[in-house]
Design an enzyme around this catalytic site. Sequence first.
Site, PDB file in Angstrom:
ATOM      1  CE  LYS A 104      59.161 -13.450 -10.516  1.00 45.02           C
ATOM      2  NZ  LYS A 104      60.570 -13.629 -10.850  1.00 45.02           N
ATOM      3  CG  ASP A 115      62.250 -12.998  -5.406  1.00 43.38           C
ATOM      4  OD1 ASP A 115      62.115 -13.426  -4.242  1.00 43.38           O
ATOM      5  OD2 ASP A 115      63.040 -12.076  -5.697  1.00 43.38           O
TER       6      ASP A 115
END
Length: 249
Positions: free
Chosen positions: A158, A177
């Site tokens: 991420k 996310d």
Amino acid sequence: MAKTTKKPPKKSPRAAKSRPAISRLAKGISRSVHAGRGTDPARVKAILEKLNEAYPAATCALKHHNAFQLLIATILSAQCTDERVNMVTPGLFEKYPNPQAFAYANPADIQNEIRSTGFYRNKTKSIIGASKKIVEEFHGEVPRTMEELLTLPGVARKTANVVLGCAFGIASGVVVDTHVLRLSGRLDLTKNTDPKKVELDLMKIIPQDRWILFSHQLIWHGRRVCKARNPRCIECNLEKLCYSKDKTV
Ligand code: SF4
């Protein structure tokens, strides 16, 4: 001797009625599994168009002036709001202006600076570890590949995707996310809940030149409209394309 013809057994009226219904159902299920109702290309295209209409200029909310600052801000944003991170980073970057300053800083000092972002001990370890590696192995520059970024302490896909996408404009994946995870499920773009699998699913159905913008748009939509609790479906321009069980209209 006369030939006798064996009559076929009589169908019960109930069986005769239910068989076509079952076969229609089976066909429907199989069609939806194979065509992927949620991931039908025309539907995905329509979702992307609607997101473009609503958020043509969606971008990263973390304040930064370079790739290194974005890396640190993204590490700090774990389990913390971007607003809180943006309150902490201006002072932090003034005190520690480059990777060298962070790499050899006193951990207790950094902990004090970032305490309000939560998990400050682990985040300090990650920040110092990543900074050291950048100084000692990458000539003080944030690396520009997923493989290299993943070698930095505290950096997973991420964070690497955020840095590559926002700082360098490199689309190496989709940022997944909490908002992207929730909305991808609600919009039936994936059946998975594991972020890595969700990212792979999204990479298959979203054109690569939309990966960076798409994740920003989904994050913005998740913050403003499709909230975790009580999504504001009445205000949502994706409402006609959405059949989530969480819908409030
Ligand atoms: S209709 Fe509701 S649940 Fe569906 S995407 Fe919009 S806000 Fe989210």
